[in-house]
Motif scaffolding. Structure first.
Motif, PDB file in Angstrom:
ATOM      1  N   ASN A   1       0.849  -1.201  -0.001  1.00 35.68           N
ATOM      2  CA  ASN A   1      -0.170   0.055  -0.057  1.00 35.68           C
ATOM      3  C   ASN A   1       0.818   1.155  -0.010  1.00 35.68           C
ATOM      4  OD1 ASN A   1      -1.862   2.127   0.561  1.00 35.68           O
ATOM      5  ND2 ASN A   1      -3.051   0.903   1.912  1.00 35.68           N
ATOM      6  N   PRO A   2       0.771   2.229  -0.984  1.00 38.06           N
ATOM      7  CA  PRO A   2       1.801   3.116  -1.245  1.00 38.06           C
ATOM      8  C   PRO A   2       1.407   4.320  -0.120  1.00 38.06           C
ATOM      9  CG  PRO A   2       0.156   3.143  -2.935  1.00 38.06           C
ATOM     10  CD  PRO A   2       0.006   1.869  -2.254  1.00 38.06           C
ATOM     11  N   LYS A   3       0.171   4.217   0.579  1.00 45.82           N
ATOM     12  CA  LYS A   3      -0.201   5.014   1.268  1.00 45.82           C
ATOM     13  C   LYS A   3       0.434   4.896   2.845  1.00 45.82           C
ATOM     14  CE  LYS A   3      -4.584   6.570  -1.016  1.00 45.82           C
ATOM     15  NZ  LYS A   3      -6.061   6.842  -0.610  1.00 45.82           N
ATOM     16  N   LEU A   4       0.590   3.486   3.049  1.00 43.91           N
ATOM     17  CA  LEU A   4       1.272   3.082   4.322  1.00 43.91           C
ATOM     18  C   LEU A   4       2.818   2.578   4.515  1.00 43.91           C
ATOM     19  CD1 LEU A   4      -2.015   1.003   5.521  1.00 43.91           C
ATOM     20  CD2 LEU A   4      -1.062   3.375   6.201  1.00 43.91           C
ATOM     21  N   ALA A   5       3.131   2.348   3.292  1.00 44.90           N
ATOM     22  CA  ALA A   5       4.305   1.658   3.256  1.00 44.90           C
ATOM     23  C   ALA A   5       5.205   2.270   2.129  1.00 44.90           C
ATOM     24  CB  ALA A   5       4.455   0.029   2.578  1.00 44.90           C
ATOM     25  N   PRO A   6       6.564   2.720   2.524  1.00 45.32           N
ATOM     26  CA  PRO A   6       7.297   3.411   1.775  1.00 45.32           C
ATOM     27  C   PRO A   6       7.914   2.555   0.512  1.00 45.32           C
ATOM     28  CG  PRO A   6       8.001   3.878   3.944  1.00 45.32           C
ATOM     29  CD  PRO A   6       6.837   2.866   3.952  1.00 45.32           C
ATOM     30  N   TYR A   7       7.816   1.278   0.565  1.00 49.68           N
ATOM     31  CA  TYR A   7       8.300   0.470  -0.486  1.00 49.68           C
ATOM     32  C   TYR A   7       7.343   0.539  -1.693  1.00 49.68           C
ATOM     33  CZ  TYR A   7      12.656  -1.092   1.587  1.00 49.68           C
ATOM     34  OH  TYR A   7      13.965  -1.352   2.169  1.00 49.68           O
ATOM     35  N   GLY A   8       6.023   0.565  -1.126  1.00 45.97           N
ATOM     36  CA  GLY A   8       4.749   0.681  -2.095  1.00 45.97           C
ATOM     37  C   GLY A   8       4.891   1.712  -2.768  1.00 45.97           C
ATOM     38  N   ALA A   9       5.016   2.937  -2.144  1.00 49.77           N
ATOM     39  CA  ALA A   9       5.200   4.221  -2.825  1.00 49.77           C
ATOM     40  C   ALA A   9       6.490   4.281  -3.649  1.00 49.77           C
ATOM     41  CB  ALA A   9       5.507   5.273  -1.637  1.00 49.77           C
ATOM     42  N   ALA A  10       7.432   3.729  -3.318  1.00 48.21           N
ATOM     43  CA  ALA A  10       8.634   3.495  -4.189  1.00 48.21           C
ATOM     44  C   ALA A  10       8.310   2.589  -5.622  1.00 48.21           C
ATOM     45  CB  ALA A  10       9.872   2.788  -3.834  1.00 48.21           C
ATOM     46  N   ALA A  11       7.378   1.745  -5.473  1.00 47.92           N
ATOM     47  CA  ALA A  11       6.882   0.741  -6.546  1.00 47.92           C
ATOM     48  C   ALA A  11       6.129   1.783  -7.490  1.00 47.92           C
ATOM     49  CB  ALA A  11       6.174  -0.338  -6.000  1.00 47.92           C
ATOM     50  N   VAL A  12       5.308   2.417  -7.052  1.00 52.42           N
ATOM     51  CA  VAL A  12       4.205   3.180  -7.855  1.00 52.42           C
ATOM     52  C   VAL A  12       5.240   4.420  -8.493  1.00 52.42           C
ATOM     53  CG1 VAL A  12       2.616   5.367  -7.686  1.00 52.42           C
ATOM     54  CG2 VAL A  12       2.182   3.120  -6.531  1.00 52.42           C
ATOM     55  N   GLU A  13       6.123   5.010  -7.803  1.00 52.52           N
ATOM     56  CA  GLU A  13       7.224   6.048  -8.402  1.00 52.52           C
ATOM     57  C   GLU A  13       7.901   5.493  -9.486  1.00 52.52           C
ATOM     58  OE1 GLU A  13      10.706   9.256  -7.355  1.00 52.52           O
ATOM     59  OE2 GLU A  13       9.892   7.900  -5.804  1.00 52.52           O
ATOM     60  N   THR A  14       8.265   4.100  -9.407  1.00 52.48           N
ATOM     61  CA  THR A  14       9.006   3.344 -10.387  1.00 52.48           C
ATOM     62  C   THR A  14       8.325   3.158 -11.877  1.00 52.48           C
ATOM     63  OG1 THR A  14      10.583   2.257  -8.897  1.00 52.48           O
ATOM     64  CG2 THR A  14      10.261   1.184 -11.042  1.00 52.48           C
ATOM     65  N   LEU A  15       7.068   2.639 -11.389  1.00 46.96           N
ATOM     66  CA  LEU A  15       5.968   2.419 -12.606  1.00 46.96           C
ATOM     67  C   LEU A  15       6.061   3.716 -13.268  1.00 46.96           C
ATOM     68  CD1 LEU A  15       3.620  -0.084 -10.892  1.00 46.96           C
ATOM     69  CD2 LEU A  15       5.342  -0.489 -12.628  1.00 46.96           C
ATOM     70  N   GLN A  16       5.741   4.795 -12.548  1.00 49.23           N
ATOM     71  CA  GLN A  16       5.420   6.037 -13.302  1.00 49.23           C
ATOM     72  C   GLN A  16       6.491   6.587 -14.169  1.00 49.23           C
ATOM     73  OE1 GLN A  16       4.183   8.526  -9.730  1.00 49.23           O
ATOM     74  NE2 GLN A  16       2.268   8.022  -9.912  1.00 49.23           N
TER      75      GLN A  16
END
Length: 247
Positions: free
Chosen positions: A131-146
């Motif tokens: 979950n990108p709202k709760l987990a920094p690695y999730g936010a990093a995954a979304v940023e990578t895809l973007q």
């Protein structure tokens, strides 16, 4: 960064006299290293480590609601800084203990190539992220895809875990053919434990600086000061490197 002499003077003025317990909230990506660190610390110090594993976002909410943690080992640097600003930590205790690395991983050999081209092929049904709202690695995954201009194309395939541990479990169980996980979850001793993986280039996401901080409840507990000092020692640094963290 930490000012060690100031921190330990503030935490305990008399040094470690009696063994005690320290309760630690541990980011999910750091579960395996922490298990090893806790065992060595207990052997070396006589103190006892009691730790819970979960998402950094949920730990923040729990700490604000009075959860009995002495230390937070977060998956980011923003949450400890926020707690510090809000007066929920011991002064001058925050420091970066590791820099995490993001990996695209499949439990099956040959699925993920060494350049991540599998993402562009999009022949998979599900892609797991935290979950990108709760987990920094999730936010990093979304940023990578973007950054790869793939987020919109793959958004419908995303399977979102509450934490990076759940995201990894989705892949391990076969619920998702591949997913973005922490390197520490699938590498040990510098080698991939199973499956296939692509270590995502650091330029595709903001550095995952993982900060530690002593919480207000830990005031006066010698085990808190001892563990934070231990986290900066050579033994722990060797463990972190073996799990793929940068220092």
């Amino acid at each position: 960064m930490i000012r060690s002499s100031v921190l330990f003077a503030l935490l305990v003025s008399t040094g470690m006299v009696h063994a005690g317990d320290v309760q630690v909230a541990v980011a999910a990506n750091f579960a395996a290293p922490m298990k090893e660190i806790a065992a060595r610390f207990e052997q070396d110090s006589g103190h006892k480590v009691l730790f819970s594993v979960g998402s950094t976002g949920k730990f923040y909410a729990q700490i604000k609601n009075g959860a009995p943690f002495d230390i937070l080992l977060a998956a980011d640097d923003e949450t400890p800084a926020r707690l510090e600003k809000e007066g929920a930590t011991l002064p001058h205790s925050r420091f970066t203990y590791a820099i995490g690395k993001l990996v695209l991983w499949s439990a099956q050999p040959g699925v993920v190539d060494d350049r991540g081209e599998v993402l562009k092929q999009a022949t998979f049904a599900h892609l797991s992220i935290a979950n990108p709202k709760l987990a920094p690695y999730g936010a990093a995954a979304v940023e990578t895809l973007q950054k790869l201009s793939l987020y919109q194309a793959l958004e419908s395939k995303l399977v979102v875990g509450e934490s990076i541990a759940q995201a990894q479990q989705f892949v391990a169980s076969g619920s998702a053919q591949l997913g973005f996980v922490a390197m520490s979850q699938v590498y040990e001793g510098g080698k991939l434990k199973s499956g296939s993986a692509w270590v995502v280039p650091a330029g595709l996401y903001a550095p995952i600086r993982q900060d530690a901080v002593a919480l207000a409840k830990g005031k006066g507990n010698p085990a808190v000061a001892a563990l934070l000092k231990y986290m900066q020692g050579d033994k722990v640094k060797a463990i972190l490197r073996s799990y793929g963290y940068a220092l």
